[in-house]
Design an enzyme around this catalytic site. Structure first.
Site, short mmCIF file in Angstrom:
data_model
loop_
_atom_site.label_atom_id
_atom_site.label_comp_id
_atom_site.label_asym_id
_atom_site.label_seq_id
_atom_site.Cartn_x
_atom_site.Cartn_y
_atom_site.Cartn_z
N SER A 189 0.84 -1.20 0.00
CA SER A 189 0.00 0.00 0.00
C SER A 189 0.88 1.25 0.00
O SER A 189 1.74 1.41 -0.87
CB SER A 189 -0.97 -0.06 1.18
OG SER A 189 -1.95 0.94 1.09
N ASP B 48 -9.90 -1.87 -6.37
CA ASP B 48 -9.05 -1.01 -5.56
C ASP B 48 -8.82 0.28 -6.33
O ASP B 48 -8.42 0.24 -7.50
CB ASP B 48 -7.70 -1.71 -5.31
CG ASP B 48 -6.75 -0.93 -4.42
OD1 ASP B 48 -7.06 0.23 -4.07
OD2 ASP B 48 -5.69 -1.49 -4.07
N HIS C 203 -8.78 -3.48 -1.91
CA HIS C 203 -7.59 -3.06 -1.18
C HIS C 203 -7.63 -3.61 0.24
O HIS C 203 -8.55 -3.31 1.00
CB HIS C 203 -7.49 -1.54 -1.15
CG HIS C 203 -6.17 -1.03 -0.69
ND1 HIS C 203 -5.12 -0.82 -1.54
CD2 HIS C 203 -5.70 -0.71 0.56
CE1 HIS C 203 -4.07 -0.38 -0.86
NE2 HIS C 203 -4.40 -0.31 0.42
#
Length: 317
Positions: free
Chosen positions: A162, A258, A288
């Protein structure tokens, strides 16, 4: 039925997952860290066969020392090991090294590697370039202390998830442009790379679990600080880099639902076009952070494939 075609194994968990978080208030972010740490970032005991220690490494040019956690196989090595500099996620705002303990232990044990996990400074208190400079400092410390760590300096990788994936990409760019240290690999999982928020996936996914466009807007506002709306360098937002030649080989993963999906795909494609060896995986039915639902078969595949790719990259040549 959910708005998006999530993998069926995720459906029982969706109602319990947050969607839009209130990231507008910096004080609220600070207060929210304890809650998130209790959910995701609690320290664990080391796996049998793994030794851990916490070290403070020098920051850059008068910056504060950078706390890192070093994980290594407890057994003596017959030859220098590979190393991974690990950078946790959390939207540049949240997270700590504790949340990656289990992953780092597994890499150390199963890949016979030394892992250096970085407790980088977080926004909004410490906007860019604090976080990425801390990550580069940890990388340089790892390379400079390779002999003492039992590390092969030719087999050092950087990894992140991330926002950590974005910081890993930025660290690779900085290492290339500041004369090293050389990296053998970059593992970029669901990376946060582009502050411009203009991709189709970023515009489409405004209400997906755990991460979505509203969260991304505030993440970048806090991380960029006074740079917001100005001349943003590629070391802050790697998607802005125009020259990707000379970067280390990469593995990039993206999730179907995502908002970060398309910036990851684009970055991987442009690295390929620049002559960088890249393995790109887009996983269907995922969102995500869906890997937190570890019982789902697709989550197991996401984890296994990135873990195996890292192992191949670290293997002795």
């Amino acid at each position: 039925m959910p708005k998006y075609a999530y993998d069926p194994e995720y459906l029982p968990f969706l109602d319990a997952l947050p969607t839009i978080s209130d990231l507008a208030d910096p004080q609220g972010i600070v207060e929210g860290r304890a809650t998130r740490a209790a959910m995701m970032g609690q320290a664990t005991d080391p796996l049998p066969g793994v030794a851990r220690r916490d070290v403070a490494v020098p920051g850059r040019d008068g910056d504060p020392d950078v706390p890192v956690r070093v994980y290594a196989p407890a057994a003596a090595a017959s030859a220098p090991r590979a190393a991974v500099v690990e950078i946790h996620g959390g939207g540049f705002l949240f997270g700590n090294v504790d949340m990656m303990d289990a992953w780092c232990d597994a890499v150390a044990l199963q890949h016979d590697a030394v892992v250096v996990s970085v407790e980088y400074r977080l926004a909004p208190e410490h906007p860019y370039p604090a976080g990425v400079e801390d990550c580069l400092a940890a990388l340089r410390w790892t390379a400079a202390n390779a002999a003492g760590l039992g590390v092969d300096p030719a087999r050092i990788a950087v990894a992140g998830q991330s926002a950590g994936g974005g910081l890993a990409a930025a660290t690779a760019l900085l290492a290339r442009d500041r004369g090293g240290p050389a990296l053998c690999f970059q593992l970029l999982e669901i990376p946060e790379l582009d502050d411009r928020l203009e991709t189709p996936s970023m515009k489409a996914f405004t209400d997906t679990p755990l991460w979505n466009r509203p969260n991304a807007i505030w993440s970048w506002r806090h991380y960029l600080g006074p740079l917001l709306g100005g001349d943003v360098p590629p070391y802050a937002a790697p998607a802005r880099a125009t020259d990707l030649a000379g970067l280390p080989p990469a593995y990039v993963s993206v999730m179907e639902f995502d908002p970060l999906r398309d910036e990851g795909i684009d970055y991987a494609a442009r690295m390929l076009q620049a002559g960088v060896s890249v393995e790109l995986h887009a996983f269907p039915g995922t969102f995500h952070g869906s890997g937190l639902i570890t019982t789902a078969e697709i989550s197991k595949r996401v984890s296994a494939e990135s873990f195996a790719a890292l192992g191949r990259a670290l293997a002795r040549r």
